[in-house]
Design an enzyme around this catalytic site. Structure first.
Site, mmCIF file in Angstrom:
data_model
loop_
_atom_site.group_PDB
_atom_site.id
_atom_site.type_symbol
_atom_site.label_atom_id
_atom_site.label_comp_id
_atom_site.label_asym_id
_atom_site.label_seq_id
_atom_site.Cartn_x
_atom_site.Cartn_y
_atom_site.Cartn_z
ATOM 1 C CG LEU A 1 88.987 -42.045 -70.653
ATOM 2 C CD1 LEU A 1 90.080 -41.953 -71.978
ATOM 3 C CD2 LEU A 1 88.121 -40.965 -70.623
ATOM 4 C CG ASP A 2 91.914 -41.139 -65.608
ATOM 5 O OD1 ASP A 2 92.507 -42.103 -64.973
ATOM 6 O OD2 ASP A 2 91.525 -39.870 -65.206
ATOM 7 N N PRO A 3 91.121 -44.988 -65.057
ATOM 8 C CG PRO A 3 91.798 -46.715 -63.865
ATOM 9 C CD PRO A 3 90.879 -45.561 -63.782
#
Length: 235
Positions: free
Chosen positions: A86-88
């Site tokens: 998702l993040d990153p």
């Protein structure tokens, strides 16, 4: 239980750091390894992937340890693909879609800001932190002490990890959610990665519900983040 529901899933118990022989056998028998382990354990798995010539995918940031394996990966003819969570991960893809779209229309990027956060739904944010661990709890605590650097209106801003939680600011894009934002690691490296070297602002941030950082900062000042051995235990 998840593996049991998969037609091709076979659950196994493995001490990743303590049984390298079993880890090696599992890696060798796989077409590709997807490591969801805590980030500090990825280099151990990566070395086994190199030895067994098996590709590796993780959702974690590229660490110096993994970067140092590039030559070995090339010699082994394998790929190690990081930052695809998702993040990153999804944030990179959405950012590049927007940036490439602007450039395709003849525009220039003068400011870039990307924020992301794995948050519980508001009705489920029912504890003092208004947060629930969807990944490694130790990872959450360590991430809250990372140094950060970004560029804002052409000024480079550095935040020491000891003061990261104190640097949280209100995030007003969705005021009904009562969010705050923390700078996320080194934003400046994405000037080259995203091809936005001329941008006056380059900022990547982490979203939390308002009050998370203030309370966690109190916990840190109480010494609750110290990674020391407990009496009768190990660090």
């Amino acid at each position: 239980s998840v593996a049991n529901e998969a037609l091709r899933g076979t659950p196994v118990t493995l001490d990743v750091g303590g049984d390298l022989a079993k880890l090696s056998r599992l890696v060798k028998g796989a077409d590709v390894v997807v490591s969801l382990l805590p980030a500090p354990m990825h280099p151990l798995v990566a070395n086994e992937c190199i030895t067994n010539r098996t590709d590796l995918v993780t959702a974690s940031y590229v660490s110096p340890e993994l970067s140092g394996l590039q030559g070995s990966c090339e010699q082994a003819g394998i790929s190690i693909l990081n930052e695809v969570g998702l993040d990153p991960g999804m944030d990179h893809m959405s950012a590049m879609r927007i940036i490439d779209g602007v450039k395709d229309r003849g525009g220039d990027i003068i400011g870039f800001s990307s924020v992301c956060g794995g948050l519980p739904a508001p009705e489920a944010a029912n504890n003092p932190l208004m947060y629930k661990f969807s990944w490694s709890p130790m990872g959450v605590l360590r991430a809250s002490q990372n140094d950060a650097i970004y560029k804002m209106n052409s000024d480079v801003v550095s935040v020491d990890g000891a003061n990261l939680l104190a640097s949280a600011q209100s995030f007003e894009a969705w005021p009904q959610l009562h969010l705050e934002v923390l700078p996320n690691r080194n934003s400046l490296i994405y000037a080259d990665k995203y091809g936005i070297q001329g941008a006056e602002t380059i900022f990547r941030g982490t979203l939390r519900y308002n009050g998370f950082s203030k309370l966690l900062h109190v916990f840190k000042n109480m010494g609750l983040f110290q990674e020391i051995a407990a009496e009768g235990g190990s660090s």
